[in-house]
Write a protein that holds these residues in place. Structure first.
Motif, PDB file in Angstrom:
ATOM      1  N   ARG A  55       0.432  -0.906  -0.381  1.00 31.55           N
ATOM      2  CA  ARG A  55      -0.385  -0.068   0.334  1.00 31.55           C
ATOM      3  C   ARG A  55       1.432   1.443   0.448  1.00 31.55           C
ATOM      4  N   HIS A  60      -0.044  -3.891   3.873  1.00 28.95           N
ATOM      5  CA  HIS A  60      -1.316  -4.284   3.818  1.00 28.95           C
ATOM      6  C   HIS A  60      -1.736  -5.104   5.379  1.00 28.95           C
ATOM      7  N   ASP A  64      -8.652  -9.121   2.611  1.00 28.93           N
ATOM      8  CA  ASP A  64      -9.730  -7.884   2.187  1.00 28.93           C
ATOM      9  C   ASP A  64     -10.684  -9.974   2.130  1.00 28.93           C
ATOM     10  N   HIS A 143     -15.083  -5.381  -0.151  1.00 26.03           N
ATOM     11  CA  HIS A 143     -14.741  -6.317   0.053  1.00 26.03           C
ATOM     12  C   HIS A 143     -14.835  -5.862   2.067  1.00 26.03           C
ATOM     13  N   HIS A 145     -12.517  -5.505   5.823  1.00 28.81           N
ATOM     14  CA  HIS A 145     -11.147  -5.950   5.472  1.00 28.81           C
ATOM     15  C   HIS A 145     -11.151  -6.250   7.448  1.00 28.81           C
TER      16      HIS A 145
END
Ligand code: ZN
Length: 158
Positions: A55, A60, A64, A143, A145
């Motif tokens: 990211r 991340h 997800d 999604h 997370h």
């Protein structure tokens, strides 16, 4: 002395078996329209959904799970609701979420509007609804997370 050694081995054995048990726990369905918890792959514009994905300069720190905008988000096992969690410092249409615990886990769900922020739910009971992610990230695979409170990798629990 030998008794102490024996006892510490016994404690170690108990400790290890409890770790094994925890790793056997799996998340049940999170989003009604994705009963098998299908994971988000990669989007052209927004990166990938796996733990550790890039990211920008950051990583991340969650996993997800695909979830259609407006879908019903449900408890993956018996859970306690531990209050609100807001993923962004700057507000937007998907800036809501919840802190949860259960099955020995402490974790957060991002991008969900919970019906309430405190209390308990049984597995499969409604937590709330998936927020309109397409409005903020057009074309993304919508999604939720999932992020463990200690920021460890939740993938093995799916
Ligand atoms: Zn994520």
């Amino acid at each position: 002395m030998r008794l102490y050694i024996l006892l510490s081995f016994l404690l170690l054995a108990v400790f290890c078996s409890s770790l094994v048990d925890a790793s056997r726990v799996k998340f049940g369905t999170l989003c009604s329209r994705n009963p098998s918890n299908r994971q988000r792959g990669c989007d052209k514009k927004y990166g990938c959904g796996h733990y550790g994905a890039k990211r920008g300069n950051r990583k991340h720190m969650g996993l997800d799970i695909m979830c259609a905008d407006g879908d019903t988000v449900v408890a993956p096992f018996d859970v306690k609701l531990n209050g609100r969690f807001m993923p962004y410092s700057q507000n937007n249409a998907i800036n809501d979420g919840i802190n949860l615990s259960g099955q020995g886990f402490c974790f957060k769900l991002f991008y969900v509007k919970p019906d309430r922020y405190f209390g308990t739910l049984k597995k499969g009971q409604r937590i709330g609804r998936m927020l309109p992610m397409q409005r903020v990230y057009p074309g993304i695979t919508s999604h939720v997370h999932v992020q463990m409170c200690d920021r460890s990798d939740p993938t093995k629990y799916f």
